[in-house]
Design a protein around this motif. Structure first.
Motif, PDB file in Angstrom:
ATOM      1  N   UNK A  88       0.837  -1.212   0.000  1.00 16.42           N
ATOM      2  CA  UNK A  88       0.000   0.000   0.000  1.00 16.42           C
ATOM      3  C   UNK A  88       0.863   1.249   0.000  1.00 16.42           C
ATOM      4  N   UNK A  89       1.990   1.182   0.748  1.00 12.35           N
ATOM      5  CA  UNK A  89       2.920   2.317   0.757  1.00 12.35           C
ATOM      6  C   UNK A  89       3.502   2.539  -0.638  1.00 12.35           C
ATOM      7  N   UNK A  90       3.795   1.440  -1.333  1.00 11.41           N
ATOM      8  CA  UNK A  90       4.312   1.561  -2.697  1.00 11.41           C
ATOM      9  C   UNK A  90       3.279   2.188  -3.619  1.00 11.41           C
ATOM     10  N   UNK A  91       2.023   1.733  -3.502  1.00  8.88           N
ATOM     11  CA  UNK A  91       0.963   2.292  -4.331  1.00  8.88           C
ATOM     12  C   UNK A  91       0.791   3.789  -4.074  1.00  8.88           C
ATOM     13  N   UNK A  92       0.872   4.173  -2.815  1.00  6.98           N
ATOM     14  CA  UNK A  92       0.738   5.599  -2.470  1.00  6.98           C
ATOM     15  C   UNK A  92       1.787   6.441  -3.176  1.00  6.98           C
ATOM     16  N   UNK A  93       2.961   5.850  -3.354  1.00  4.56           N
ATOM     17  CA  UNK A  93       4.075   6.581  -3.968  1.00  4.56           C
ATOM     18  C   UNK A  93       4.252   6.237  -5.448  1.00  4.56           C
ATOM     19  N   UNK A  94       3.232   5.565  -6.048  1.00  2.29           N
ATOM     20  CA  UNK A  94       3.212   5.244  -7.478  1.00  2.29           C
ATOM     21  C   UNK A  94       4.442   4.421  -7.881  1.00  2.29           C
TER      22      UNK A  94
END
Length: 246
Positions: A88-94
């Motif tokens: 989810x952290x990766x998705x937040x940062x694209x």
């Protein structure tokens, strides 16, 4: 020797518990202790599921190969390798998370889960509670994953049964200290002799506690390690998107 060290060195697995329930504050202190343990890059890739429901504990006991102390304990903690949060952290940062596909990711997540359990174990025993770690939740991992509703990028590593001890089991001897502590480099000298000595110690221990006579460490371990005793782990890890191919 301080009281913390005494408590750690006095560890023994407890499989019989009283009916006394754990207060929520006690459970929270145990879990906060686990959360306070170190973890790789502060990724915090561990989660703990608290299981108190009688039916769910009974099902976990069955899935773990018939371990009634899971059901008997008032609380059962399941330690989960959790790269769902980091994804989810990766998705937040694209960005695309890759670590969960690698052996390194599996080592990181497993080691961090072990550190967390160590903190929980020490905290619980410091409050007079008894514990027993349970690796058997990996025996039927697909069913455990479904029962606990674990999302992708997570995996159940091990469990910890916790409760007030009904009695105190006898402390199990360990291999000679010199087989554990190595100075500067790995020392192979005298290992076979130390294993011989420990086999004799374990035979005496099993005789004292009334288990099958003649059972020693080397024979017991060698018989188990002839096989991958939880063969469903690898395919279910892939199902959870842990490819282990990098």
């Amino acid at each position: 020797m301080n009281e913390t060290i005494k408590s750690i060195q006095n560890h023994r697995s407890i499989r019989k518990f009283t009916d006394k329930q754990l207060e929520e504050s006690v459970i929270d202190q145990i879990i906060k202790s686990a959360q306070s343990m170190p973890n790789s890059i502060n990724g915090q890739q561990t989660s703990i599921i608290v299981v108190r429901d009688k039916e769910r504990k009974a099902k976990l006991a069955e899935l773990a190969g018939g371990q009634p102390w899971i059901d008997a304990a008032p609380v059962f903690l399941v330690f989960v390798m959790d790269f769902y949060k980091t994804n989810l952290a990766a998705q937040k940062n694209h960005l695309n998370q890759l670590i969960h596909e690698s052996v390194e990711g599996t080592i990181v997540g497993t080691f961090d889960g072990g550190l967390a359990m160590g903190g929980a174990l020490i905290a619980a025993e410091s409050m007079g509670l008894g514990v027993v770690p349970i690796g058997g939740i990996r025996q039927n991992p697909a069913e455990v994953i479904e029962l606990l509703k674990l999302p992708e990028y997570t995996y159940p590593l091990a469990g910890l049964a916790i409760g007030y001890p009904k009695d105190h089991s006898q402390k199990k001897p360990r291999l000679p200290f010199e087989t554990f502590k190595h100075e500067e480099t790995y020392n192979k000298e005298g290992l076979m002799e130390a294993i011989d000595e420990y086999d004799h110690t374990m035979e005496q221990y099993h005789n004292e506690i009334g288990r099958e006579q003649g059972v020693n460490w080397s024979g017991y371990t060698a018989n188990i390690y002839q096989h991958v005793y939880y063969p469903k782990v690898y395919p279910t890890m892939k199902d959870q998107n842990f490819q282990n191919d990098k």
